[in-house]
Design an enzyme around this catalytic site. Structure first.
Site, short mmCIF file in Angstrom:
data_model
loop_
_atom_site.label_atom_id
_atom_site.label_comp_id
_atom_site.label_asym_id
_atom_site.label_seq_id
_atom_site.Cartn_x
_atom_site.Cartn_y
_atom_site.Cartn_z
N MET A 152 -3.28 6.85 -6.87
CA MET A 152 -3.79 8.21 -6.70
C MET A 152 -2.68 9.22 -6.43
SD MET A 152 -6.99 7.91 -7.15
CE MET A 152 -7.62 9.48 -6.60
N ASP A 204 6.74 8.04 -0.09
CA ASP A 204 6.19 6.69 0.04
C ASP A 204 7.19 5.86 0.84
OD1 ASP A 204 3.88 5.05 -1.93
OD2 ASP A 204 5.26 3.86 -0.69
N VAL A 241 -2.71 3.57 1.75
CA VAL A 241 -3.70 2.49 1.68
C VAL A 241 -4.96 2.81 2.53
CG1 VAL A 241 -2.57 1.25 3.57
CG2 VAL A 241 -3.83 -0.04 1.87
N GLU A 242 -6.11 2.31 2.05
CA GLU A 242 -7.40 2.64 2.70
C GLU A 242 -7.59 1.82 3.98
OE1 GLU A 242 -9.23 5.06 2.10
OE2 GLU A 242 -11.35 4.66 2.32
N HIS A 291 -11.14 14.60 -1.60
CA HIS A 291 -11.32 13.30 -2.28
C HIS A 291 -11.26 13.48 -3.80
CE1 HIS A 291 -14.16 9.82 -3.47
NE2 HIS A 291 -12.91 9.43 -3.50
N ASN A 333 -19.28 8.24 -4.21
CA ASN A 333 -19.10 6.82 -3.91
C ASN A 333 -20.33 6.18 -3.26
OD1 ASN A 333 -16.69 6.46 -5.13
ND2 ASN A 333 -15.45 6.71 -3.29
N1 LIG Z 1 -7.80 3.88 -6.52
C1 LIG Z 1 -8.90 4.64 -6.55
O1 LIG Z 1 -9.74 4.52 -7.45
C2 LIG Z 1 -9.11 5.71 -5.49
C3 LIG Z 1 -9.95 6.81 -5.80
C4 LIG Z 1 -10.11 7.83 -4.84
C5 LIG Z 1 -9.48 7.73 -3.61
N2 LIG Z 1 -8.71 6.64 -3.34
C6 LIG Z 1 -8.07 6.59 -2.02
O2 LIG Z 1 -6.70 6.98 -2.17
C7 LIG Z 1 -5.90 6.30 -1.19
C8 LIG Z 1 -4.80 5.57 -1.91
O3 LIG Z 1 -5.37 4.65 -2.80
P1 LIG Z 1 -4.52 4.06 -4.04
O4 LIG Z 1 -5.50 3.40 -4.94
O5 LIG Z 1 -3.61 5.11 -4.57
O6 LIG Z 1 -3.68 2.94 -3.26
P2 LIG Z 1 -2.35 2.18 -3.75
O7 LIG Z 1 -2.37 0.89 -3.04
O8 LIG Z 1 -2.21 2.22 -5.23
O9 LIG Z 1 -1.18 3.10 -3.15
C9 LIG Z 1 -0.96 3.27 -1.80
C10 LIG Z 1 0.51 3.67 -1.62
O10 LIG Z 1 0.70 4.03 -0.26
C11 LIG Z 1 1.95 3.54 0.15
N3 LIG Z 1 1.94 3.45 1.61
C12 LIG Z 1 1.37 2.52 2.38
N4 LIG Z 1 1.56 2.82 3.69
C13 LIG Z 1 2.28 3.97 3.71
C14 LIG Z 1 2.79 4.79 4.75
N5 LIG Z 1 2.60 4.48 6.03
N6 LIG Z 1 3.48 5.91 4.40
C15 LIG Z 1 3.68 6.24 3.11
N7 LIG Z 1 3.21 5.49 2.08
C16 LIG Z 1 2.52 4.38 2.38
C17 LIG Z 1 2.13 2.21 -0.57
O11 LIG Z 1 3.50 1.85 -0.66
C18 LIG Z 1 1.50 2.54 -1.94
O12 LIG Z 1 2.48 3.01 -2.85
C19 LIG Z 1 -6.85 5.39 -0.41
O13 LIG Z 1 -7.25 6.03 0.76
C20 LIG Z 1 -8.03 5.23 -1.36
O14 LIG Z 1 -9.23 4.99 -0.69
C21 LIG Z 1 -8.48 5.63 -4.25
#
Ligand SMILES: NC(=O)c1ccc[n+]([C@@H]2O[C@H](COP(=O)([O-])OP(=O)(O)OC[C@H]3O[C@@H](n4cnc5c(N)ncnc54)[C@H](O)[C@@H]3O)[C@@H](O)[C@H]2O)c1
Length: 290
Positions: A14, A33, A92-93, A141, A192
């Site tokens: 995202m 990141d 991360v979620e 979101h 969602n």
């Molecule tokens: N993937 C989806 O379909 C989607 C859709 C809408 C919202 N989201 C939300 O977006 C957020 C991210 O999801 P994603 O799918 O991109 O996850 P992802 O796992 O692809 O990416 C998360 C990133 O965060 C980084 N990270 C982890 N801890 C960190 C920290 N303390 N500081 C900085 N970076 C850190 C990781 O290295 C990773 O690159 C979540 O909250 C998720 O619920 C995801």
């Protein structure tokens, strides 16, 4: 005060695309990141996507080049947050991680800075209390993939000020995204909650042995006219994403019905996370990293 500088925390599926939306909208944007690899992957994925947009005449090469000039990558949270007017967190979620990130952002960001979370389910009142500025905290979101999906749910908690919600809505407009304001918090928000209801029912029908997951996908697509079946969609967005969302909901409600299903847990344990690993419910020739 308007937004000039944007920071996005987390360069995963995202974060990198939200950052590019910001940069295309004209904001100086920094993406942070903790993992240098994630930043590197984000950069190369964005180059490929933007090059394709140029070939397809969606943008000119000048627009692409300017967007990359405005986009900065760092592992240093202080550097990213230090002069941002709006920060969108997309790590991360996991509530504990988000709370740590917000506590740090509150330390490093100027006092006027609005802090938004892109969480799929977690309402910002569960995070805002670690900051000294709860009135400047809200949910923004975005949907996957943000460069394609034209919708953002902006969610106001009781702690969120009108000015904060207006600023978030305004930025979505600048990013060419249709934003919808939810006046009241609810875990999972609107899209969602509807999606999870469908996915939960699909999983329960599959685990109950009523039909194979492939046939459930066929029925949902043909009979309900959905463009993609629930199991195909779980593979696309990531089995791990769905798993963490359910885990989070279960922690919030304590309702066993919200616990990640047996099948999801097995797929997590086997590392079958969907398209990104080449196997989820379906098998893919080439892993597609989101
Ligand atoms: N993937 C989806 O379909 C989607 C859709 C809408 C919202 N989201 C939300 O977006 C957020 C991210 O999801 P994603 O799918 O991109 O996850 P992802 O796992 O692809 O990416 C998360 C990133 O965060 C980084 N990270 C982890 N801890 C960190 C920290 N303390 N500081 C900085 N970076 C850190 C990781 O290295 C990773 O690159 C979540 O909250 C998720 O619920 C995801």
């Amino acid at each position: 005060m308007g937004v000039k500088k944007l920071a996005v925390i987390g360069a995963g599926s995202m974060g990198h695309q939200i950052a590019m939306l910001g940069s295309l909208a004209g904001y100086e944007t920094t993406i942070q990141d903790i993992s240098p690899d994630s930043l590197q992957i984000a950069k190369s994925k964005l180059s490929k996507i933007m090059d394709k947009w140029v070939v397809k005449d969606k943008i000119t090469s000048d627009v692409r080049d300017l967007a990359f000039e405005r986009l900065h990558f760092t592992t240093d949270l202080k550097e990213a947050a230090g002069d941002a007017d709006l920060i969108i967190e997309a790590v991360v979620e996991k509530l504990s991680v988000k709370r740590e990130v917000f506590a740090d952002l509150d330390k490093f960001a100027p006092s006027h800075t609005v802090l938004a979370t892109n969480s799929s389910t977690i309402v910002s009142s569960l995070i805002a209390d670690v900051t000294s500025r709860p009135e400047k905290v809200c949910n923004m979101h975005f949907f996957f993939p943000p460069l394609i999906m034209d919708c953002v749910e902006v969610v106001k908690g009781e702690h969120t000020s009108e000015a904060t919600a207006s600023l978030a809505m305004e930025v979505c407009g600048e990013m060419n995204r249709t934003a919808v304001l939810l006046e009241k918090e609810i875990s999972g928000f609107i899209a969602n909650r509807i999606l999870f209801a469908i996915q939960k029912e699909a999983m329960s029908l599959y685990e109950g042995g009523y039909a194979d997951y492939k046939d459930i996908d066929v029925i949902v697509k043909k009979a309900l006219n959905h463009p993609i079946g629930p199991f195909e969609l779980m593979d696309l967005s990531g089995i791990d994403v769905g798993y963490y969302v359910m885990q989070q909901q279960f922690e919030e409600t304590g309702d066993p019905k919200d616990r990640p299903s047996k099948t999801l847990t097995e797929k997590m344990e086997a590392g079958e996370l969907g398209r990104k690993t080449g196997r989820g419910f379906y098998t893919y020739d080439t892993p597609v990293k989101n």
